[in-house]
Design a protein around this motif. Structure first.
Motif, PDB file in Angstrom:
ATOM      1  N   VAL A   1       0.839  -1.201   0.000  1.00  0.00           N
ATOM      2  CA  VAL A   1       0.000   0.000   0.000  1.00  0.00           C
ATOM      3  C   VAL A   1       0.874   1.251   0.000  1.00  0.00           C
ATOM      4  O   VAL A   1       0.663   2.177  -0.791  1.00  0.00           O
ATOM      5  N   GLU A   2       1.874   1.264   0.861  1.00  0.00           N
ATOM      6  CA  GLU A   2       2.771   2.412   0.949  1.00  0.00           C
ATOM      7  C   GLU A   2       3.603   2.564  -0.320  1.00  0.00           C
ATOM      8  O   GLU A   2       3.831   3.674  -0.802  1.00  0.00           O
ATOM      9  N   ALA A   3       4.064   1.438  -0.877  1.00  0.00           N
ATOM     10  CA  ALA A   3       4.845   1.481  -2.119  1.00  0.00           C
ATOM     11  C   ALA A   3       3.984   1.986  -3.272  1.00  0.00           C
ATOM     12  O   ALA A   3       4.458   2.750  -4.118  1.00  0.00           O
ATOM     13  N   ALA A   4       2.713   1.592  -3.300  1.00  0.00           N
ATOM     14  CA  ALA A   4       1.807   2.070  -4.346  1.00  0.00           C
ATOM     15  C   ALA A   4       1.602   3.585  -4.222  1.00  0.00           C
ATOM     16  O   ALA A   4       1.551   4.295  -5.229  1.00  0.00           O
ATOM     17  N   LYS A   5       1.505   4.084  -2.992  1.00  0.00           N
ATOM     18  CA  LYS A   5       1.372   5.532  -2.783  1.00  0.00           C
ATOM     19  C   LYS A   5       2.625   6.262  -3.255  1.00  0.00           C
ATOM     20  O   LYS A   5       2.537   7.330  -3.868  1.00  0.00           O
ATOM     21  N   CYS A   6       3.771   5.689  -2.978  1.00  0.00           N
ATOM     22  CA  CYS A   6       5.048   6.263  -3.397  1.00  0.00           C
ATOM     23  C   CYS A   6       5.108   6.330  -4.928  1.00  0.00           C
ATOM     24  O   CYS A   6       5.481   7.355  -5.508  1.00  0.00           O
ATOM     25  N   SER A   7       4.717   5.250  -5.570  1.00  0.00           N
ATOM     26  CA  SER A   7       4.698   5.199  -7.029  1.00  0.00           C
ATOM     27  C   SER A   7       3.683   6.188  -7.597  1.00  0.00           C
ATOM     28  O   SER A   7       3.930   6.853  -8.599  1.00  0.00           O
ATOM     29  N   HIS A   8       2.543   6.286  -6.935  1.00  0.00           N
ATOM     30  CA  HIS A   8       1.488   7.209  -7.368  1.00  0.00           C
ATOM     31  C   HIS A   8       1.975   8.665  -7.314  1.00  0.00           C
ATOM     32  O   HIS A   8       1.712   9.447  -8.229  1.00  0.00           O
ATOM     33  N   LEU A   9       2.679   9.005  -6.276  1.00  0.00           N
ATOM     34  CA  LEU A   9       3.229  10.353  -6.135  1.00  0.00           C
ATOM     35  C   LEU A   9       4.187  10.669  -7.284  1.00  0.00           C
ATOM     36  O   LEU A   9       4.090  11.716  -7.922  1.00  0.00           O
ATOM     37  N   LEU A  10       5.103   9.745  -7.557  1.00  0.00           N
ATOM     38  CA  LEU A  10       6.050   9.952  -8.651  1.00  0.00           C
ATOM     39  C   LEU A  10       5.326  10.006  -9.987  1.00  0.00           C
ATOM     40  O   LEU A  10       5.704  10.790 -10.869  1.00  0.00           O
ATOM     41  N   LYS A  11       4.288   9.216 -10.136  1.00  0.00           N
ATOM     42  CA  LYS A  11       3.505   9.225 -11.376  1.00  0.00           C
ATOM     43  C   LYS A  11       2.931  10.616 -11.630  1.00  0.00           C
ATOM     44  O   LYS A  11       3.016  11.136 -12.742  1.00  0.00           O
ATOM     45  N   GLY A  12       2.368  11.225 -10.611  1.00  0.00           N
ATOM     46  CA  GLY A  12       1.792  12.554 -10.767  1.00  0.00           C
ATOM     47  C   GLY A  12       2.816  13.609 -11.126  1.00  0.00           C
ATOM     48  O   GLY A  12       2.616  14.418 -12.030  1.00  0.00           O
ATOM     49  N   ILE A  13       3.934  13.571 -10.446  1.00  0.00           N
ATOM     50  CA  ILE A  13       4.999  14.542 -10.704  1.00  0.00           C
ATOM     51  C   ILE A  13       5.552  14.351 -12.108  1.00  0.00           C
ATOM     52  O   ILE A  13       5.722  15.320 -12.859  1.00  0.00           O
ATOM     53  N   SER A  14       5.829  13.112 -12.469  1.00  0.00           N
ATOM     54  CA  SER A  14       6.415  12.857 -13.788  1.00  0.00           C
ATOM     55  C   SER A  14       5.429  13.224 -14.897  1.00  0.00           C
ATOM     56  O   SER A  14       5.840  13.748 -15.937  1.00  0.00           O
TER      57      SER A  14
ATOM     58  N   THR B   1       3.137  15.592 -14.795  1.00  0.00           N
ATOM     59  CA  THR B   1       3.102  17.051 -14.874  1.00  0.00           C
ATOM     60  C   THR B   1       4.307  17.594 -15.626  1.00  0.00           C
ATOM     61  O   THR B   1       4.189  18.529 -16.420  1.00  0.00           O
ATOM     62  N   LEU B   2       5.468  16.998 -15.396  1.00  0.00           N
ATOM     63  CA  LEU B   2       6.702  17.483 -16.008  1.00  0.00           C
ATOM     64  C   LEU B   2       6.935  16.927 -17.418  1.00  0.00           C
ATOM     65  O   LEU B   2       7.874  17.323 -18.085  1.00  0.00           O
ATOM     66  N   GLY B   3       6.073  16.014 -17.863  1.00  0.00           N
ATOM     67  CA  GLY B   3       6.182  15.488 -19.222  1.00  0.00           C
ATOM     68  C   GLY B   3       6.949  14.182 -19.345  1.00  0.00           C
ATOM     69  O   GLY B   3       7.259  13.761 -20.453  1.00  0.00           O
ATOM     70  N   GLY B   4       7.245  13.541 -18.231  1.00  0.00           N
ATOM     71  CA  GLY B   4       7.969  12.269 -18.264  1.00  0.00           C
ATOM     72  C   GLY B   4       7.026  11.117 -18.543  1.00  0.00           C
ATOM     73  O   GLY B   4       6.653  10.373 -17.637  1.00  0.00           O
ATOM     74  N   GLU B   5       6.651  10.955 -19.796  1.00  0.00           N
ATOM     75  CA  GLU B   5       5.602  10.004 -20.163  1.00  0.00           C
ATOM     76  C   GLU B   5       5.967   8.544 -19.896  1.00  0.00           C
ATOM     77  O   GLU B   5       5.137   7.768 -19.439  1.00  0.00           O
ATOM     78  N   LYS B   6       7.206   8.151 -20.183  1.00  0.00           N
ATOM     79  CA  LYS B   6       7.598   6.753 -19.960  1.00  0.00           C
ATOM     80  C   LYS B   6       7.681   6.444 -18.472  1.00  0.00           C
ATOM     81  O   LYS B   6       7.286   5.365 -18.036  1.00  0.00           O
ATOM     82  N   LEU B   7       8.184   7.393 -17.698  1.00  0.00           N
ATOM     83  CA  LEU B   7       8.222   7.214 -16.249  1.00  0.00           C
ATOM     84  C   LEU B   7       6.805   7.146 -15.698  1.00  0.00           C
ATOM     85  O   LEU B   7       6.504   6.309 -14.842  1.00  0.00           O
ATOM     86  N   PHE B   8       5.930   7.990 -16.191  1.00  0.00           N
ATOM     87  CA  PHE B   8       4.514   7.979 -15.797  1.00  0.00           C
ATOM     88  C   PHE B   8       3.924   6.589 -16.032  1.00  0.00           C
ATOM     89  O   PHE B   8       3.284   6.013 -15.149  1.00  0.00           O
ATOM     90  N   ALA B   9       4.144   6.038 -17.222  1.00  0.00           N
ATOM     91  CA  ALA B   9       3.590   4.724 -17.570  1.00  0.00           C
ATOM     92  C   ALA B   9       4.184   3.623 -16.690  1.00  0.00           C
ATOM     93  O   ALA B   9       3.460   2.719 -16.250  1.00  0.00           O
ATOM     94  N   ALA B  10       5.479   3.703 -16.415  1.00  0.00           N
ATOM     95  CA  ALA B  10       6.118   2.691 -15.556  1.00  0.00           C
ATOM     96  C   ALA B  10       5.568   2.761 -14.138  1.00  0.00           C
ATOM     97  O   ALA B  10       5.344   1.731 -13.495  1.00  0.00           O
ATOM     98  N   CYS B  11       5.348   3.974 -13.640  1.00  0.00           N
ATOM     99  CA  CYS B  11       4.762   4.144 -12.302  1.00  0.00           C
ATOM    100  C   CYS B  11       3.347   3.590 -12.251  1.00  0.00           C
ATOM    101  O   CYS B  11       2.964   2.942 -11.272  1.00  0.00           O
TER     102      CYS B  11
END
Length: 116
Positions: free
Chosen positions: A51-64, A66-76
């Motif tokens: 659950v905590e790891a999913a939240k961590c990944s979710h946070l990075l997904k949102g940031i990436s 917003t900044l245009g990191g599409e592949k990182l977004f998809a991996a997250c």
């Protein structure tokens, strides 16, 4: 910016109404006050704290995103889905993919940051 492979700067600029100053501020916040730690993600997964790891990944997904990191977004998104049981997959391999893309995307964002 022709050599960018991981960051879609056009899409990111569209999200901020082509406001270079705002995008620069977002980059500054991303680098100066990091909200994501690869070591934290690894530790959470090693401790089976999905659950905590999913939240961590979710946070990075949102940031990436917003900044245009599409592949990182998809991996997250994929890692988050595997952690939540929505998709089948190797959690450690997905984690490693997120961390690799995090570092590679960071490198591109640093180049963008110096050229804005």
């Amino acid at each position: 910016m022709d050599s960018l492979q991981l960051v879609n700067i056009e899409e990111a600029m569209a999200r901020v109404d082509n406001d270079k100053e705002l995008y620069q501020e977002l980059l500054d916040m991303f680098f100066d006050d990091p909200q994501f730690s690869p070591d934290e993600l690894k530790a959470l997964i090693a401790e089976d704290k999905k659950v905590e790891a999913a939240k961590c990944s979710h946070l990075l997904k949102g940031i990436s995103g917003t900044l245009g990191g599409e592949k990182l977004f998809a991996a997250c998104q994929y890692l988050e889905d595997v952690l939540k049981g929505k998709k089948e997959g190797d959690i450690v391999a997905a984690q490693d993919d997120v961390i690799r893309l995090f570092h590679e995307t960071n490198d591109e964002l640093k180049r963008i940051r110096t050229t804005l």
